[in-house]
Design an enzyme around this catalytic site. Structure first.
Site, PDB file in Angstrom:
ATOM      1  N   HIS A 100       0.814  -1.213   0.000  1.00  0.00           N
ATOM      2  CA  HIS A 100       0.000   0.000   0.000  1.00  0.00           C
ATOM      3  C   HIS A 100       0.849   1.266   0.000  1.00  0.00           C
ATOM      4  O   HIS A 100       0.373   2.348   0.291  1.00  0.00           O
ATOM      5  CB  HIS A 100      -1.003  -0.022   1.158  1.00  0.00           C
ATOM      6  CG  HIS A 100      -2.274  -0.717   0.749  1.00  0.00           C
ATOM      7  ND1 HIS A 100      -2.263  -1.861   0.008  1.00  0.00           N
ATOM      8  CD2 HIS A 100      -3.582  -0.404   0.937  1.00  0.00           C
ATOM      9  CE1 HIS A 100      -3.506  -2.243  -0.234  1.00  0.00           C
ATOM     10  NE2 HIS A 100      -4.335  -1.367   0.319  1.00  0.00           N
ATOM     11  N   ASP A 163      -5.620   4.994   9.985  1.00  0.00           N
ATOM     12  CA  ASP A 163      -7.023   5.176   9.595  1.00  0.00           C
ATOM     13  C   ASP A 163      -7.582   3.928   8.926  1.00  0.00           C
ATOM     14  O   ASP A 163      -8.770   3.658   8.986  1.00  0.00           O
ATOM     15  CB  ASP A 163      -7.146   6.320   8.571  1.00  0.00           C
ATOM     16  CG  ASP A 163      -6.850   7.665   9.191  1.00  0.00           C
ATOM     17  OD1 ASP A 163      -6.716   7.743  10.415  1.00  0.00           O
ATOM     18  OD2 ASP A 163      -6.749   8.647   8.419  1.00  0.00           O
ATOM     19  N   GLU A 279      -8.884  14.194  14.585  1.00  0.00           N
ATOM     20  CA  GLU A 279      -8.340  14.472  13.253  1.00  0.00           C
ATOM     21  C   GLU A 279      -9.034  15.712  12.703  1.00  0.00           C
ATOM     22  O   GLU A 279      -9.819  16.359  13.408  1.00  0.00           O
ATOM     23  CB  GLU A 279      -8.553  13.278  12.300  1.00  0.00           C
ATOM     24  CG  GLU A 279      -7.630  12.122  12.588  1.00  0.00           C
ATOM     25  CD  GLU A 279      -7.462  11.142  11.440  1.00  0.00           C
ATOM     26  OE1 GLU A 279      -8.034  11.371  10.355  1.00  0.00           O
ATOM     27  OE2 GLU A 279      -6.747  10.132  11.633  1.00  0.00           O
TER      28      GLU A 279
END
Ligand code: FAD
Length: 522
Positions: A100, A163, A279
């Site tokens: 990723h 996340d 956040e």
């Protein structure tokens, strides 16, 4: 030795380039030697395995390896590294977590990529929870979602997350692992007791702050340069059952950041009154209201939010979470009210949800499934992630969000903006952050078409140039540089330690060549 180090490394780099060149001409020779090894049956030359190891989530960089190792235990990995290390023509090796990365960091051109996830079915460390519940021993190949599921089964949980949970433990610990919990608990690298690492000299080392500490600090945030993490010991705490999840909207950037900074000032790890997550993000005219980070806003409120965005073009969204369980169920609302008292969000623009703890943590996955169904997940991702000192975040807002981003009008993915506390990071580790006590992370997590990702890369370059000219000393997170100078600037005062550790733990520059720190030919 200290004086001779850079020239010694330069000599090694030249050698390594030469060897890579010779390596290309000797591919067949290497393949036949590899086939004589015990691990030969675990090496795949299958075109689909090679193709998949040549790509990543970014879909921008491509680098073709010679083979892919499908290990079933850490010993298979050690055997491969040992073979390369002892070979007259060493080849590069990249651990590949879930790939990723977005700039080829887990690739190994002409080398061997280790598909870490194949250990999920083998004899490596899976997920073992200590009998007293204080920690979990987790294989480097495990996805964080698997760690969550295994620990929740016993009413326990790690405290620091990313996340998105379909990332491997080894992959995020090689960067830092940040999310809304970082301001209070530190990044994931600050939440590790011990790791097992296979170094570039094929040594299998268990390390911790008290034992082989140099390698421990090197590997955490070490961009895969010093060894392959095969096990991490992660502290656990009792898991909450549910969360109160709140978003508040602002049109004034200084109100938004002042409130963020106020909220993160209450950050004691054991302070039950502090928030568990904070956040922030931008809501942009050209972006969708509910992007892949989560569907959140109630449908009946969406028209008024959209007209706010249309009027102001940028709306700032502060997002917080407070955990609760059976015991704190009756007090959580009052605690939250207390925390939010006096904040300057727009009246009528506070939205609240109540969710299961695991539903909140796994929030990105449901959006991933929706994007996948529309063919919008496996597309180019020209991302830019930066750490910005608090003293310059307002300049960044003016020069980037309100200028470049609005003028170019191309940013479509999530844009995150939230602060963290430096004291929750450990400076002995390889990860690099700005010098100030509070710094912000900004993530432009953009998706593009296969034909237009360069336009986004141009925007990223423009942003970096603006920061340089405006004297904003940013540090890249998930850093990507193409020159040695870029890396030297990135590491700043840590560069000489980083080089020294490379020489100690991976002197033949075998590991994670796709980062292009020491192997710029990749
Ligand atoms: P890979 O991309 O496979 O590898 C990354 C690097 O680590 C490579 O250099 C590789 O060689 C090396 N490596 C991999 N495994 C090991 C190992 N076991 N030992 C040593 N080196 C290893 N990051 C955050 O911090 N917070 C977030 O909230 C966040 N959200 C994300 C959401 C999405 C949708 C995506 C795509 C990425 C996100 N990231 C986030 C970034 C992510 O943490 C990094 O890209 C991470 O490297 C990806 O993990 P991976 O397992 O796929 O690693």
């Amino acid at each position: 030795m200290a004086v001779a180090l850079p020239s010694f490394l330069t000599a090694i780099m030249i050698m390594s380039r030469l060897m890579a060149f010779i390596g290309i001409t000797r591919n067949n020779d290497m393949s036949s030697k590899l086939q004589a090894l015990d691990i030969a049956p675990k090496l795949s030359y299958d075109p689909s395995a090679i193709e998949s190891a040549s790509q990543d989530f970014g879909h921008i960089v491509k680098a073709v390896p010679q083979a892919v190792l499908l290990p079933s235990s850490p010993w298979d990995i050690a055997s491969l590294v040992n073979f390369s290390y002892s070979n007259s023509v060493p080849f590069s090796i990249a651990a590949r977590g879930n790939s990723h990365s977005v700039n080829g960091q887990a690739m190994a051109k002409n080398g061997v990529v280790i598909d870490m996830t194949s250990m999920k079915n083998g004899n490596g460390t899976g997920i073992r929870i200590a009998s007293d519940g204080s920690y979990a021993d987790v294989g480097g190949q495990q996805f964080w979602i698997d760690v969550l599921n295994a620990t929740l089964g016993l009413g326990l949980t790690p405290v620091s997350w990313t996340d998105y949970l379909y990332l491997t433990v080894g992959g995020t610990l090689s960067n830092a692992g940040i999310s809304g919990q970082t301001f209070r608990y530190g990044p994931q690298i600050s939440n590790v007791y011990e790791i097992d690492v296979i170094t570039g000299t094929a040594d299998f080392v268990t390390c911790s702050p008290n034992n082989n500490s140099d390698l421990f600090y090197a590997a955490l945030g070490g961009l895969g340069q010093f060894g392959i993490i095969t096990r991490a010991r992660i502290p656990l705490e009792p898991a909450p059952k549910r969360v109160k999840w709140v978003r508040m909207l602002y049109t004034d950037f200084s109100d938004f950041t002042r409130d963020q900074e106020l909220l993160i000032s209450k950050n004691g790890r054991n302070d039950n009154k502090a928030l568990n997550y904070l956040e922030g993000s931008l809501l942009l005219d050209q972006g969708s209201l509910d992007n892949w980070r989560s569907s959140f806003f109630p449908p009946q409120d969406q028209p008024k939010i959209i007209s706010l965005i249309t009027k102001f073009r940028i709306v700032y969204c502060l997002e917080i979470v407070k955990h609760y369980d059976g015991q704190t169920k009756t007090t959580v609302d009052k605690d939250l009210q207390q925390l939010l008292k006096g904040l300057s969000y727009l009246p009528g623009f506070m939205f609240e949800k109540d969710a299961k703890y695991e539903e909140f943590l796994n929030r990105v996955h449901s959006e991933e499934l929706k994007l996948k169904a529309k063919g919008l997940w496996d597309v180019p991702h020209p991302w830019l992630n930066l750490f910005i000192p608090k003293s310059k975040i307002s300049d960044f807002n003016d020069g980037v969000f309100k200028s470049t981003v609005l003028q170019r009008n191309i940013t479509t993915g999530p844009v995150l903006v939230y602060p963290m506390n430096r004291k929750k990071w450990d400076d002995r580790m390889s990860a690099v952050i700005p010098d100030e006590e509070i710094f912000y992370t900004v993530g432009l997590l953009q998706s593009s078409g296969f034909d237009d990702w360069r336009t986004f890369e141009d925007q990223n370059k423009e942003i970096l140039l603006f920061c340089e000219k405006a004297g904003i000393k940013v540090k890249q997170y998930l850093p990507h540089y193409t020159t040695k100078e870029g890396w030297v600037n990135h590491f700043g005062s840590k560069w000489s330690t980083f080089q020294k550790r490379k020489l100690q733990f991976d002197p033949k520059l075998l590991l994670s060549p796709g980062q292009r720190i020491f192997n710029s030919n990749q």
